[in-house]
Design a protein around this motif. Structure first.
Motif, short mmCIF file in Angstrom:
data_model
loop_
_atom_site.label_atom_id
_atom_site.label_comp_id
_atom_site.label_asym_id
_atom_site.label_seq_id
_atom_site.Cartn_x
_atom_site.Cartn_y
_atom_site.Cartn_z
N ALA A 1 0.73 -1.28 0.40
CA ALA A 1 -0.06 0.25 0.12
C ALA A 1 1.22 0.99 0.08
N ASP A 2 0.22 2.47 0.18
CA ASP A 2 1.13 3.48 0.26
C ASP A 2 1.96 3.46 0.94
N ASP A 3 2.14 2.79 2.27
CA ASP A 3 2.93 3.41 3.71
C ASP A 3 3.82 2.44 2.49
N GLY A 4 4.02 1.19 2.10
CA GLY A 4 4.97 0.71 1.84
C GLY A 4 5.51 1.23 0.61
N VAL A 5 5.32 1.96 -0.46
CA VAL A 5 5.60 2.65 -1.28
C VAL A 5 6.67 3.35 -0.47
N GLU A 6 6.41 4.22 -0.02
CA GLU A 6 7.23 5.40 0.66
C GLU A 6 7.97 4.56 1.48
N ILE A 7 8.17 3.59 2.17
CA ILE A 7 9.68 3.58 2.68
C ILE A 7 10.06 2.84 1.59
N VAL A 8 10.37 2.28 0.06
CA VAL A 8 11.33 1.95 -1.02
C VAL A 8 10.85 2.88 -1.29
N ALA A 9 10.56 4.42 -1.85
CA ALA A 9 11.02 5.26 -1.81
C ALA A 9 11.93 6.64 -1.25
N ASP A 10 11.43 6.17 -0.30
CA ASP A 10 12.50 6.91 0.95
C ASP A 10 14.48 5.69 0.68
N ALA A 11 14.54 4.60 0.48
CA ALA A 11 15.31 4.07 0.38
C ALA A 11 15.80 3.73 -0.77
N LEU A 12 14.98 4.18 -2.14
CA LEU A 12 15.77 5.30 -3.23
C LEU A 12 16.41 6.46 -3.21
N GLN A 13 16.61 7.46 -2.57
CA GLN A 13 17.35 8.30 -2.39
C GLN A 13 18.08 8.65 -2.70
N ASN A 14 18.96 7.92 -2.29
CA ASN A 14 20.66 8.03 -1.80
C ASN A 14 20.64 6.38 -3.42
N ASN A 15 19.55 5.12 -4.09
CA ASN A 15 20.05 3.95 -4.72
C ASN A 15 20.39 4.52 -5.82
N THR A 16 22.05 4.62 -6.10
CA THR A 16 22.25 5.02 -8.20
C THR A 16 21.74 3.89 -8.94
N SER A 17 22.15 2.41 -8.09
CA SER A 17 21.66 1.29 -8.95
C SER A 17 20.26 0.47 -9.96
N LEU A 18 19.29 1.21 -9.24
CA LEU A 18 18.46 1.05 -9.45
C LEU A 18 17.44 1.40 -11.01
N ASN A 19 16.84 0.61 -11.87
CA ASN A 19 16.74 1.12 -12.73
C ASN A 19 15.09 0.57 -13.03
N THR A 20 15.09 0.03 -12.81
CA THR A 20 13.20 -0.88 -13.23
C THR A 20 12.67 -1.11 -11.23
N LEU A 21 11.93 -0.56 -11.50
CA LEU A 21 10.92 -1.10 -10.48
C LEU A 21 9.39 -1.37 -10.89
N ASN A 22 9.11 -2.61 -10.47
CA ASN A 22 7.64 -2.90 -10.65
C ASN A 22 6.72 -3.10 -9.67
N LEU A 23 5.93 -2.38 -9.36
CA LEU A 23 5.07 -2.33 -8.23
C LEU A 23 3.67 -2.62 -9.44
N ARG A 24 3.47 -2.79 -10.13
CA ARG A 24 1.74 -3.29 -10.93
C ARG A 24 1.25 -3.92 -9.96
N GLY A 25 0.06 -3.71 -9.63
CA GLY A 25 -1.19 -4.68 -8.86
C GLY A 25 -1.08 -4.61 -7.67
N ASN A 26 -0.23 -3.75 -6.95
CA ASN A 26 -0.83 -3.76 -5.84
C ASN A 26 -1.74 -2.94 -5.39
N ASP A 27 -3.05 -3.43 -5.14
CA ASP A 27 -4.20 -2.94 -5.25
C ASP A 27 -4.70 -1.56 -4.23
N GLY A 28 -3.89 -1.46 -2.98
CA GLY A 28 -3.74 0.06 -2.30
C GLY A 28 -2.68 0.51 -2.15
N ILE A 29 -2.09 0.81 -3.09
CA ILE A 29 -1.84 1.87 -4.15
C ILE A 29 -2.46 2.79 -4.83
N SER A 30 -2.37 4.15 -3.72
CA SER A 30 -3.05 4.95 -4.49
C SER A 30 -2.99 6.01 -5.34
#
Length: 128
Positions: A99-128
């Motif tokens: 849900a949104d709280d999980g996306v926020e956790i992942v987004a915060d972790a990506l602040q200083n990440n320079t390697s990830l170029n693909t993130l797929n969160l499709r089909g998580n119905d709790g994301i608004s």
């Protein structure tokens, strides 16, 4: 067997119900392995515990779709994304219970990440 599999770069364990405990044990076992791609789709995983001391250094692509990962699981994934040697380029988390709280956790972790170029969160119905 992973300790002796020096040429194994892709491990597909899809549709095995080893759940969170099995995944977490497996992940620790991959610390020194040459595995670059790990697929654990539909394995009953809800919690991800990452040991920041022993992260798989060669892992580039991680597929955890169709599990039951929520915000709690995202906290463990955040450790993987924030690790000093973070090298993950693709992370698939589609069709979980994030849900949104999980996306926020992942987004915060990506602040200083320079390697990830693909993130797929499709089909998580709790994301608004």
């Amino acid at each position: 067997f992973l300790q002796n599999a020096n040429n194994l770069t892709y491990l597909n364990l899809n549709n095995n119900n080893f759940q969170s405990e099995g995944f977490n044990l497996l992940f620790r076992a991959l610390c020194d392995s040459p595995i670059e791609k790990l697929s654990c789709v539909s394995c009953g995983i809800d919690s991800v515990q990452i040991d920041s001391i022993c992260m798989p250094r060669n892992l580039r692509r991680l597929f955890l779709s169709e599990n039951s990962i929520s915000a709690d699981g995202c906290r463990g994934i955040a450790k993987l994304l924030q690790g000093g040697d973070a090298a993950l380029t693709m992370l698939y988390l589609s069709n979980n219970v994030i849900a949104d709280d999980g996306v926020e956790i992942v987004a915060d972790a990506l602040q200083n990440n320079t390697s990830l170029n693909t993130l797929n969160l499709r089909g998580n119905d709790g994301i608004s």
